[in-house]
Scaffold this active site. Structure first.
Site, PDB file in Angstrom:
ATOM      1  N   CYS A   1      13.825  11.004   7.355  1.00  0.00           N
ATOM      2  CA  CYS A   1      13.878  10.505   8.739  1.00  0.00           C
ATOM      3  C   CYS A   1      15.253  10.679   9.371  1.00  0.00           C
ATOM      4  O   CYS A   1      15.356  10.824  10.584  1.00  0.00           O
ATOM      5  CB  CYS A   1      13.485   9.031   8.781  1.00  0.00           C
ATOM      6  SG  CYS A   1      11.793   8.716   8.284  1.00  0.00           S
TER       7      CYS A   1
ATOM      8  N   GLU B   1      10.155   0.925  10.374  1.00  0.00           N
ATOM      9  CA  GLU B   1      11.165   1.993  10.256  1.00  0.00           C
ATOM     10  C   GLU B   1      10.396   3.292  10.395  1.00  0.00           C
ATOM     11  O   GLU B   1       9.669   3.700   9.496  1.00  0.00           O
ATOM     12  CB  GLU B   1      11.889   1.891   8.919  1.00  0.00           C
ATOM     13  CG  GLU B   1      13.211   2.657   8.889  1.00  0.00           C
ATOM     14  CD  GLU B   1      13.060   4.110   8.458  1.00  0.00           C
ATOM     15  OE1 GLU B   1      12.887   4.964   9.358  1.00  0.00           O
ATOM     16  OE2 GLU B   1      13.134   4.379   7.257  1.00  0.00           O
TER      17      GLU B   1
ATOM     18  N   GLU C   1       9.340  15.732  15.370  1.00  0.00           N
ATOM     19  CA  GLU C   1       9.716  15.765  13.960  1.00  0.00           C
ATOM     20  C   GLU C   1       8.978  16.900  13.256  1.00  0.00           C
ATOM     21  O   GLU C   1       7.754  16.849  13.108  1.00  0.00           O
ATOM     22  CB  GLU C   1       9.344  14.441  13.283  1.00  0.00           C
ATOM     23  CG  GLU C   1      10.389  13.371  13.383  1.00  0.00           C
ATOM     24  CD  GLU C   1      10.107  12.261  12.385  1.00  0.00           C
ATOM     25  OE1 GLU C   1      10.963  12.015  11.517  1.00  0.00           O
ATOM     26  OE2 GLU C   1       9.043  11.632  12.461  1.00  0.00           O
TER      27      GLU C   1
ATOM     28  N   LYS D   1       0.862  -1.186   0.000  1.00  0.00           N
ATOM     29  CA  LYS D   1       0.000   0.000   0.000  1.00  0.00           C
ATOM     30  C   LYS D   1       0.893   1.229   0.000  1.00  0.00           C
ATOM     31  O   LYS D   1       1.521   1.559   1.015  1.00  0.00           O
ATOM     32  CB  LYS D   1      -0.893   0.049   1.247  1.00  0.00           C
ATOM     33  CG  LYS D   1      -1.905   1.212   1.186  1.00  0.00           C
ATOM     34  CD  LYS D   1      -2.372   1.661   2.550  1.00  0.00           C
ATOM     35  CE  LYS D   1      -1.470   2.724   3.151  1.00  0.00           C
ATOM     36  NZ  LYS D   1      -1.521   4.036   2.433  1.00  0.00           N
TER      37      LYS D   1
END
Length: 502
Positions: A307, A273, A405, A199
């Site tokens: 990331c 992850e 983040e 997906k």
């Protein structure tokens, strides 16, 4: 909000009309199941795919349902036995052919990626090259896997260790690296002998669908399946599906938590992850010019939507002013614009309106807390979701912008007094994906790297990756490893067979 952005630096370079027209290169915008794209169905719900540089609609893709996932999983189940039976050489040949096909269509894939995500061409071409390399590496690695040597570990009993495929793997990929993250998952999953249902992000599915179109004649039907749609529906069904043996996700912490909860019902394996907030620890003996130049690239690559981005600088107080000046000088040279404006563009838009608003809200919160933007600090004029490359200074310990983040072109600068403080603060975030250390002291480089709680620690560099070495994190950054032979281990299982020969 304090904003010292130079006028020429704040200019968004615009592309000529039609410079990035990808309509002729679009894949079929439908689910890819059992080796073919679904027939068009206008009665379905569809989601618009938007070019974030122009805010123009590129295409529309179907909103997948649990039923679509069930069809795709059934196709993967039907194909898994024959794919697993292939010897390593045969699977490796298929992976090399996939790499060849991607290489032959590199320009189309790069243009699609730039149109869908806003990436500058440098970033998109790098992603395509990384995709090719990932498939080539896994094609070689699967032919040289190692296990514990066979032997008698109990008297008169021969033990043999087998590596087997898991079966069907569900994959959920993010919007920041749609093609490359798909490759990081698909290549080792196929190499290990599994089939899959993937997906892609509902915002950036185009290159994943194009990948399926390009390789449709290279893999048996059902080995690779693509279902588009939302994580809350498609991702949730993949996570809980009883015939899915593992779920692998690259994405946010929230997405990882949702996937892990869904997988718990069937006790399937989970590979996550997740996010990062990479500290860049700069000691007083560091080469400040090199450090500033590295952060210019590693902090703002892909508009900071990375990331492992070098987004959180911790610099020794004695060299903080000098380093900050050098960093601001570096950032002032970054060229912002639509990818179609030319190869010189270095910073594109962020991926969507919702994410743009989130990044800008972080900058506004920082300003309200008295944190200064030495450069940037605000949105740029539209159309498009552009944010000025930003350096935030005067950042206190524990500030929100240093712990969450932001995932945009924003780097924060904090100071520290000694080594112990630097390590404590580097580790004082929920994430543990990556970090870097800048020093000319060999003892310090080894010692500090050992004490930083991150899956990758660079010394005197940042964001340098190689397919041969693992990528993955600790703590809130998840578990499991992408790239390297460790990924093959993640996507296979160990069986012990013991023969009594007494």
């Amino acid at each position: 909000m304090p904003n010292t952005t130079l006028a020429e630096h704040a200019t968004v370079h615009r592309a000529p009309a039609g410079a990035l027209n990808v309509r002729e290169d679009l894949p079929p915008t439908r689910h890819f199941i059992a080796g073919a794209f679904d027939t068009p169905d206008r009665s379905r719900l569809h989601a618009d795919i938007v070019d974030p540089g122009t805010e123009q609609i590129i295409a529309a893709v179907p909103e997948g349902t649990a039923g679509d996932v069930d069809r795709a999983v059934a196709a993967a189940v039907a194909a898994k036995r024959d794919w697993a039976k292939l010897v390593p050489k045969e699977r490796a040949t298929v992976l090399h052919r996939i790499a060849d096909r991607i290489e032959q269509n590199a320009e189309i894939l790069a243009r699609l990626e730039s149109a869908n995500t806003g990436k500058p061409f440098d970033v998109s071409h790098d992603d395509v090259a990384g995709t090719v390399d990932t498939f080539r590496f896994m094609a070689g690695a699967l032919r040289a896997t190692t296990s514990m040597g066979a032997g008698d570990y109990a008297q008169n009993h021969l033990s043999v260790i087998l590596r087997e495929p898991l079966g069907v793997v569900g994959v959920v990929t993010p919007w920041n690296y749609p093609l490359l993250m798909a490759a990081w998952k698909i290549a080792p999953i196929l190499a290990a002998g599994n089939t899959l249902v993937i997906k892609p992000s509902e915002q950036t599915p185009l290159t994943t669908l194009k990948f399926a179109e390009l390789i449709a004649d290279l893999v048996p039907a059902g080995v690779v399946n693509v279902v588009t749609g939302r994580g809350s529906i498609v991702g949730a069904r993949l996570s809980e599906h009883p015939d899915v043996d593992m779920i692998a996700l690259t994405g946010s912490v929230g997405s990882g938590q949702a996937v892990a909860r869904g997988a718990a019902e069937t006790l399937k394996r989970v590979h996550l992850e997740l996010g990062g907030k990479a500290p860049v620890v700069i000691f007083d003996d560091a080469d400040l010019d090199d450090a500033a130049a590295s952060v210019r690239t590693a902090g703002y690559w892909n508009s900071g939507q990375e990331c492992g981005a070098a987004c959180r600088v911790l610099v020794h107080e004695s060299v903080a002013d000098a380093f900050t000046r050098k960093l601001v000088d570096q950032v002032s040279t970054l060229v912002v614009g639509e990818p179609g404006a030319g190869e010189h563009i270095e910073i594109g838009p962020v991926v969507s309106k919702a994410h743009f608003e989130r990044v800008v809200a972080h900058l506004e919160t920082a300003a309200q807390q008295g944190i200064t933007a030495a450069i940037g600090g605000a949105a740029l004029d539209g159309p498009g979701y552009f944010v000025a490359p930003t350096v935030l200074v005067g950042v206190p310990e524990g500030a929100e912008c240093t712990r969450e983040e932001i995932f945009g072109p924003v780097v924060t600068v904090e100071t520290f007094a000694d080594e112990d403080e630097a390590i404590r603060r580097a580790n004082d975030v929920p994430f543990g994906l990556s970090a870097s250390i800048w020093t000319e002291n060999a003892r310090r480089s080894h010692d500090v790297a050992a004490r930083i709680d991150a899956g990758t620690v660079w010394v005197n560099s940042h964001l340098v990756l190689a397919t041969e070495v693992p990528w993955g994190g600790f703590k809130g950054s998840g578990y499991g490893r992408d790239l390297s032979i460790y990924a093959l281990d993640d996507y296979s299982r160990t069986k012990h067979v013991m023969h009594n020969h007494g």
